[in-house]
Design a protein around this motif. Sequence first.
Motif, PDB file in Angstrom:
ATOM      1  N   ASP A 273       0.965  -1.158   0.183  1.00 16.26           N
ATOM      2  CA  ASP A 273      -0.250  -0.239  -0.046  1.00 16.26           C
ATOM      3  C   ASP A 273       0.965   1.225  -0.056  1.00 16.26           C
ATOM      4  O   ASP A 273       0.620   2.296  -0.045  1.00 16.26           O
ATOM      5  N   ILE A 274       1.880   1.181  -0.125  1.00 18.79           N
ATOM      6  CA  ILE A 274       2.927   2.226  -0.261  1.00 18.79           C
ATOM      7  C   ILE A 274       3.815   2.552  -1.342  1.00 18.79           C
ATOM      8  O   ILE A 274       3.955   1.292  -2.548  1.00 18.79           O
ATOM      9  N   PHE A 275       3.526   3.652  -1.688  1.00 11.78           N
ATOM     10  CA  PHE A 275       4.337   4.141  -2.866  1.00 11.78           C
ATOM     11  C   PHE A 275       6.021   4.549  -2.987  1.00 11.78           C
ATOM     12  O   PHE A 275       5.783   5.549  -1.856  1.00 11.78           O
TER      13      PHE A 275
ATOM     14  N   LEU B 274      -3.772   6.249   0.469  1.00 12.28           N
ATOM     15  CA  LEU B 274      -4.658   7.126   2.281  1.00 12.28           C
ATOM     16  C   LEU B 274      -4.410   8.390   1.721  1.00 12.28           C
ATOM     17  O   LEU B 274      -4.699   9.042   2.274  1.00 12.28           O
ATOM     18  N   ALA B 275      -3.171   8.766   1.640  1.00 11.14           N
ATOM     19  CA  ALA B 275      -2.348  10.681   2.023  1.00 11.14           C
ATOM     20  C   ALA B 275      -2.406  10.866   0.349  1.00 11.14           C
ATOM     21  O   ALA B 275      -2.550  11.787   0.313  1.00 11.14           O
ATOM     22  N   PHE B 276      -3.736  10.957   0.016  1.00  8.66           N
ATOM     23  CA  PHE B 276      -4.292  11.164  -0.879  1.00  8.66           C
ATOM     24  C   PHE B 276      -6.201  11.755  -0.950  1.00  8.66           C
ATOM     25  O   PHE B 276      -6.758  11.332   0.238  1.00  8.66           O
ATOM     26  N   GLU B 277      -6.524  12.535  -1.008  1.00  9.16           N
ATOM     27  CA  GLU B 277      -8.094  13.416  -0.661  1.00  9.16           C
ATOM     28  C   GLU B 277      -9.172  12.761  -1.378  1.00  9.16           C
ATOM     29  O   GLU B 277      -9.361  11.969  -2.403  1.00  9.16           O
ATOM     30  N   GLY B 278     -10.131  11.791  -0.107  1.00  6.48           N
ATOM     31  CA  GLY B 278     -10.917  11.320  -0.183  1.00  6.48           C
ATOM     32  C   GLY B 278     -10.780   9.645  -0.507  1.00  6.48           C
ATOM     33  O   GLY B 278     -11.028   8.549  -1.267  1.00  6.48           O
TER      34      GLY B 278
ATOM     35  N   ASN C 182     -11.229   3.142  -2.309  1.00  2.16           N
ATOM     36  CA  ASN C 182     -11.533   4.170  -3.862  1.00  2.16           C
ATOM     37  C   ASN C 182      -9.885   4.657  -3.413  1.00  2.16           C
ATOM     38  O   ASN C 182      -9.701   5.286  -2.636  1.00  2.16           O
ATOM     39  N   ARG C 183      -8.883   4.122  -3.982  1.00  2.36           N
ATOM     40  CA  ARG C 183      -7.510   3.616  -3.785  1.00  2.36           C
ATOM     41  C   ARG C 183      -7.777   4.667  -5.486  1.00  2.36           C
ATOM     42  O   ARG C 183      -8.429   4.766  -6.481  1.00  2.36           O
ATOM     43  N   PRO C 184      -6.627   5.604  -5.390  1.00  8.22           N
ATOM     44  CA  PRO C 184      -6.076   6.825  -6.513  1.00  8.22           C
ATOM     45  C   PRO C 184      -5.322   5.647  -7.020  1.00  8.22           C
ATOM     46  O   PRO C 184      -4.328   4.913  -6.695  1.00  8.22           O
TER      47      PRO C 184
ATOM     48  N   ALA D  40       3.040  14.122   1.926  1.00  4.89           N
ATOM     49  CA  ALA D  40       1.458  13.525   1.815  1.00  4.89           C
ATOM     50  C   ALA D  40       0.708  14.128   0.742  1.00  4.89           C
ATOM     51  O   ALA D  40       2.028  15.202   0.666  1.00  4.89           O
ATOM     52  N   CYS D  41      -0.435  14.109   0.504  1.00  7.61           N
ATOM     53  CA  CYS D  41      -0.848  14.681  -1.002  1.00  7.61           C
ATOM     54  C   CYS D  41      -2.158  15.571  -0.050  1.00  7.61           C
ATOM     55  O   CYS D  41      -2.855  16.122  -0.814  1.00  7.61           O
ATOM     56  N   ILE D  42      -2.717  15.784   0.606  1.00  9.69           N
ATOM     57  CA  ILE D  42      -3.455  15.924   1.335  1.00  9.69           C
ATOM     58  C   ILE D  42      -2.922  17.518   2.657  1.00  9.69           C
ATOM     59  O   ILE D  42      -1.830  17.068   3.028  1.00  9.69           O
TER      60      ILE D  42
END
Length: 244
Positions: A94-96, A111-115, A120-122, A146-148
């Motif tokens: 689950d890690i990039f 999970l470090a993306f909005e929504g 619902n994976r990016p 993180a992207c949030i």
Amino acid sequence: MISALKDKVGQILVPGDEFCCGAEDTISLTAHVQPEKVVCGPGLMRSADRLQVCKSGVLRHKEPNMFWMDSQQKRYVPTKGDAVIGIVTSKSGDIFKVDVGGSEQASLSYLAFEGATKRNRPNVQVGDLVFAHFIVANKDMEPELACIDGSGRANGMGIFGEGGLLFTVSLGLVRRLLAPHSEIRSDLQQLVPCELLVGINGRVWLKSSSTQRTLIIANLLQCCDTMTAPQRRQLFRRVSQGPL
């Protein structure tokens, strides 16, 4: 010490140069300081009762009493809170893993993306460009992105880069581009409209109306690295007189 520092503003200093810290001087690493305190920026460090230069460059000053070394450094050292442009290099569970130009790659959770949720994976692929900020960055732990923001909003961060050009510049030029009311960005926008995204890690993403214009603007920005303001304005004026 403050007066001695101000006397050296604009001059070239090298590692080993130091300033004595009197009893009335206090070094503070926080942004909210009283006028009599000194804020140490990149390239300066406190050692006992002295302020030492640890990076070659030009001493800069911002009111009331913030000082830092402006250099042509290209190697980026991750710092918590920095907004950077990274390249997704691999996925492990689950890690990039993201290349940010530092000494090691940073991790980015799905999970470090909005929504983002488990269902619902990016849609992130190897090779994608990502604009993110560091939430963990110290010498004892793996850097984490993180992207949030703190409220869970993307606030301009995430996957991007379709059809543009990514290139690198010095960290000194990046700070000039990110400065409030940047003259370089203002002159550039007057020359030709373009999309410009700047990462504090020295990476710049650029997109214009054509490939030719994009390449011209990228070359202009890279030339600005070693130019004075009058030289830059003269170059931009000369380019504006030709076909774009």
